[in-house]
Design a protein around this motif. Structure first.
Motif, short mmCIF file in Angstrom:
data_model
loop_
_atom_site.label_atom_id
_atom_site.label_comp_id
_atom_site.label_asym_id
_atom_site.label_seq_id
_atom_site.Cartn_x
_atom_site.Cartn_y
_atom_site.Cartn_z
N ARG A 1 0.86 -1.18 0.00
CA ARG A 1 0.00 0.00 0.00
C ARG A 1 0.90 1.24 0.00
O ARG A 1 1.32 1.71 1.05
CB ARG A 1 -0.89 0.04 1.24
N PRO A 2 1.23 1.76 -1.18
CA PRO A 2 2.11 2.94 -1.23
C PRO A 2 1.49 4.13 -0.50
O PRO A 2 0.28 4.30 -0.46
CB PRO A 2 2.23 3.24 -2.73
N ASP A 3 2.33 4.93 0.10
CA ASP A 3 1.91 6.17 0.75
C ASP A 3 2.01 7.27 -0.31
O ASP A 3 3.08 7.82 -0.56
CB ASP A 3 2.82 6.46 1.94
N TRP A 4 0.88 7.57 -0.93
CA TRP A 4 0.88 8.51 -2.06
C TRP A 4 1.25 9.92 -1.63
O TRP A 4 1.86 10.66 -2.40
CB TRP A 4 -0.47 8.48 -2.78
N ARG A 5 0.91 10.30 -0.39
CA ARG A 5 1.33 11.64 0.09
C ARG A 5 2.84 11.71 0.20
O ARG A 5 3.45 12.72 -0.16
CB ARG A 5 0.67 11.95 1.43
N LEU A 6 3.45 10.65 0.71
CA LEU A 6 4.91 10.60 0.82
C LEU A 6 5.55 10.69 -0.57
O LEU A 6 6.48 11.47 -0.79
CB LEU A 6 5.35 9.30 1.52
N LEU A 7 5.05 9.93 -1.51
CA LEU A 7 5.60 9.95 -2.86
C LEU A 7 5.41 11.31 -3.53
O LEU A 7 6.29 11.78 -4.25
CB LEU A 7 4.97 8.84 -3.71
N SER A 8 4.28 11.95 -3.26
CA SER A 8 4.04 13.28 -3.81
C SER A 8 5.02 14.29 -3.23
O SER A 8 5.58 15.13 -3.94
CB SER A 8 2.59 13.70 -3.51
N ARG A 9 5.28 14.18 -1.92
CA ARG A 9 6.24 15.08 -1.27
C ARG A 9 7.64 14.84 -1.83
O ARG A 9 8.39 15.78 -2.08
CB ARG A 9 6.21 14.90 0.24
N ILE A 10 8.00 13.57 -2.03
CA ILE A 10 9.31 13.26 -2.61
C ILE A 10 9.42 13.88 -3.99
O ILE A 10 10.43 14.50 -4.32
CB ILE A 10 9.54 11.73 -2.66
N GLU A 11 8.36 13.74 -4.79
CA GLU A 11 8.38 14.30 -6.15
C GLU A 11 8.58 15.82 -6.12
O GLU A 11 9.38 16.36 -6.89
CB GLU A 11 7.08 13.95 -6.87
N GLN A 12 7.90 16.51 -5.22
CA GLN A 12 8.06 17.97 -5.12
C GLN A 12 9.48 18.32 -4.68
O GLN A 12 10.11 19.21 -5.26
CB GLN A 12 7.05 18.54 -4.12
N ASP A 13 9.97 17.63 -3.65
CA ASP A 13 11.30 17.93 -3.14
C ASP A 13 12.39 17.62 -4.17
O ASP A 13 13.33 18.38 -4.33
CB ASP A 13 11.57 17.16 -1.85
N GLY B 1 12.11 17.65 -7.38
CA GLY B 1 12.06 18.70 -8.39
C GLY B 1 12.82 19.95 -7.96
O GLY B 1 13.55 20.56 -8.75
N ARG B 2 12.67 20.31 -6.70
CA ARG B 2 13.36 21.48 -6.16
C ARG B 2 14.86 21.21 -5.98
O ARG B 2 15.70 22.05 -6.34
CB ARG B 2 12.72 21.86 -4.81
N LEU B 3 15.21 20.04 -5.47
CA LEU B 3 16.61 19.72 -5.20
C LEU B 3 17.43 19.55 -6.47
O LEU B 3 18.61 19.88 -6.50
CB LEU B 3 16.71 18.45 -4.34
N ARG B 4 16.79 19.07 -7.53
CA ARG B 4 17.50 18.89 -8.81
C ARG B 4 18.07 20.21 -9.33
O ARG B 4 19.05 20.21 -10.07
CB ARG B 4 16.55 18.32 -9.86
N ARG B 5 17.45 21.31 -8.97
CA ARG B 5 17.91 22.62 -9.44
C ARG B 5 19.12 23.12 -8.66
O ARG B 5 19.74 24.11 -9.05
CB ARG B 5 16.76 23.62 -9.39
N GLN B 6 19.42 22.48 -7.53
CA GLN B 6 20.59 22.87 -6.75
C GLN B 6 21.82 22.14 -7.28
O GLN B 6 21.79 20.93 -7.48
CB GLN B 6 20.39 22.54 -5.27
N ALA B 7 22.89 22.88 -7.48
CA ALA B 7 24.11 22.31 -8.05
C ALA B 7 24.63 21.11 -7.26
O ALA B 7 25.11 20.14 -7.85
CB ALA B 7 25.18 23.38 -8.15
N ILE B 8 24.52 21.16 -5.94
CA ILE B 8 25.08 20.06 -5.13
C ILE B 8 24.36 18.74 -5.34
O ILE B 8 24.90 17.68 -5.05
CB ILE B 8 25.10 20.41 -3.62
N TYR B 9 23.13 18.78 -5.84
CA TYR B 9 22.37 17.56 -6.08
C TYR B 9 22.20 17.26 -7.56
O TYR B 9 21.55 16.28 -7.92
CB TYR B 9 20.97 17.67 -5.45
N GLY B 10 22.80 18.05 -8.42
CA GLY B 10 22.57 17.97 -9.85
C GLY B 10 22.77 16.60 -10.48
O GLY B 10 22.00 16.19 -11.33
N LYS B 11 23.79 15.86 -10.08
CA LYS B 11 24.10 14.58 -10.72
C LYS B 11 23.55 13.39 -9.93
O LYS B 11 23.87 12.25 -10.24
CB LYS B 11 25.60 14.44 -10.89
#
Length: 186
Positions: free
Chosen positions: A7-19, A21-31
């Protein structure tokens, strides 16, 4: 097994997706490879035995199963990271973990202290090194073995905490440590 236990926790997965998306734009997490972070979020609601069974059913690699196994330790680390700590303490908490688990932890909280600690770990601490090597320590009179490792470790942690920043300061620190060690023996 899947219908009954998964039973996936869809709220958790949605939060991960948002985070993510935001973290990918930071150079330290780029790769960063974010697939295992999503995988950890998908499996997070399961117990250890169910995670292992599902990992086998999905034919996950040993590395992916290792990430899943360490996902459970994330909760304990989140609690430890809530308190403001010196960079060296954060390093000691995170250094042995795969980057994917650290990123998973980063997506699990909006706590500013935790976010900043993990960001600083990726920016500064994760790849920190001493300038002195074991050979340098031997030239300074330190014999090989546990004591050498302790000195190199102490230098690394001081460098991470920005208490030393040059080769000369490392040498002075080693000499001071050796002197203190001699005085303790007397």
């Amino acid at each position: 097994f899947l219908r009954k236990n998964f039973r996936p926790d869809w709220r958790l997965l949605s939060r991960i997706e948002q985070d993510v998306g935001r973290l990918r734009r930071q150079a330290i997490y780029g790769k960063q490879d974010w697939g295992p972070v999503y995988l950890a979020g998908l499996f997070a609601p399961l117990g250890d035995v169910d995670s292992e069974k599902l990992g086998e059913q999905f034919n996950l690699s040993r590395t992916e199963r290792n990430v899943l196994a360490q996902t459970k330790s994330a909760r304990g680390l989140i609690q430890k990271l809530r308190k403001k700590r010196p960079a060296s303490e954060v390093y000691e908490l995170l250094e042995s973990l795969p980057a994917e688990i650290i990123c998973f932890i980063r997506t699990q909280t909006s706590d500013k202290i935790i976010s900043q600690s993990i960001d600083d770990f990726f920016k500064r601490s994760r790849h920190a090194r001493t300038e002195l090597t074991g050979d340098d320590l031997q030239r300074l009179g330190v014999s090989s073995g546990k004591r050498m490792w302790e000195i190199l470790r102490a230098l690394l942690l001081k460098r991470i905490d920005r208490k030393i920043s040059s080769r000369e300061e490392e040498i002075q620190t080693v000499k001071s440590m050796m002197l203190q060690s001699l005085l303790k023996k007397e």
